[in-house]
Scaffold this motif. Structure first.
Motif, PDB file in Angstrom:
ATOM      1  N   VAL A  59       5.360 -36.947 -23.199  1.00 37.46           N
ATOM      2  CA  VAL A  59       4.395 -38.049 -23.138  1.00 37.46           C
ATOM      3  C   VAL A  59       3.094 -37.654 -23.824  1.00 37.46           C
ATOM      4  O   VAL A  59       2.486 -36.633 -23.483  1.00 37.46           O
ATOM      5  CB  VAL A  59       4.102 -38.428 -21.666  1.00 37.46           C
ATOM      6  N   LEU A  61      -0.781 -37.970 -24.364  1.00 35.45           N
ATOM      7  CA  LEU A  61      -1.925 -38.317 -23.530  1.00 35.45           C
ATOM      8  C   LEU A  61      -3.196 -38.266 -24.365  1.00 35.45           C
ATOM      9  O   LEU A  61      -3.464 -37.268 -25.025  1.00 35.45           O
ATOM     10  CB  LEU A  61      -2.038 -37.343 -22.348  1.00 35.45           C
ATOM     11  N   ASP A  65      -7.549 -39.843 -21.155  1.00 40.25           N
ATOM     12  CA  ASP A  65      -6.667 -39.650 -19.988  1.00 40.25           C
ATOM     13  C   ASP A  65      -6.917 -38.307 -19.309  1.00 40.25           C
ATOM     14  O   ASP A  65      -6.876 -38.202 -18.095  1.00 40.25           O
ATOM     15  CB  ASP A  65      -5.185 -39.682 -20.407  1.00 40.25           C
ATOM     16  N   LEU A  94      -4.675 -38.612 -13.777  1.00 47.54           N
ATOM     17  CA  LEU A  94      -4.028 -39.605 -14.634  1.00 47.54           C
ATOM     18  C   LEU A  94      -3.867 -40.916 -13.878  1.00 47.54           C
ATOM     19  O   LEU A  94      -3.711 -40.928 -12.652  1.00 47.54           O
ATOM     20  CB  LEU A  94      -2.661 -39.103 -15.092  1.00 47.54           C
ATOM     21  N   ARG A  98       0.262 -43.797 -16.464  1.00 42.46           N
ATOM     22  CA  ARG A  98       0.539 -42.585 -17.258  1.00 42.46           C
ATOM     23  C   ARG A  98       1.423 -41.624 -16.472  1.00 42.46           C
ATOM     24  O   ARG A  98       2.332 -41.012 -16.999  1.00 42.46           O
ATOM     25  CB  ARG A  98      -0.757 -41.882 -17.672  1.00 42.46           C
TER      26      ARG A  98
END
Length: 112
Positions: A59, A61, A65, A94, A98
């Protein structure tokens, strides 16, 4: 000084941790076992190696974030156990969205 539940890492928080070196990581362990007797926490390391975003489940970020200087990638292939004493500094938490995407990545990698 005794550790209380309030100063323990929480799921979804981004911390600087000391493992092989100082690095950022997001806590992925459930808060259901968040108590002073628990001496370690499971984390997913964050990396600035953005090409790892292409790996299924990883993922991307943004800086907003994580509050890191660079965009990063949560590398769900590298789940690590970190001792409580090796948590250095809390950076951020987060959003639920997220964290949900990271949880989806972990389910993919672990086939859960």
């Amino acid at each position: 000084m005794a550790t209380t539940g309030d100063d323990l890492p929480r799921r979804g928080e981004v911390w600087w941790v000391q493992v092989d070196k100082r690095r950022p990581a997001v806590v992925v362990q459930t808060d259901k076992v968040r108590e002073p007797r628990v001496r370690s926490f499971l984390v997913v390391p964050l990396t600035s190696r953005l090409h790892l975003e292409g790996m299924p489940g990883n993922v991307r970020l943004d800086r907003r974030d994580t509050r890191l200087a660079k965009t990063s990638v949560a590398n769900v292939y590298d789940v690590q156990k970190v001792l409580r004493a090796d948590f250095i500094e809390r950076l951020s938490a987060l959003s639920g969205d997220r964290m949900g995407v990271i949880a989806d990545g972990l389910r993919l990698v672990f086939d859960l």
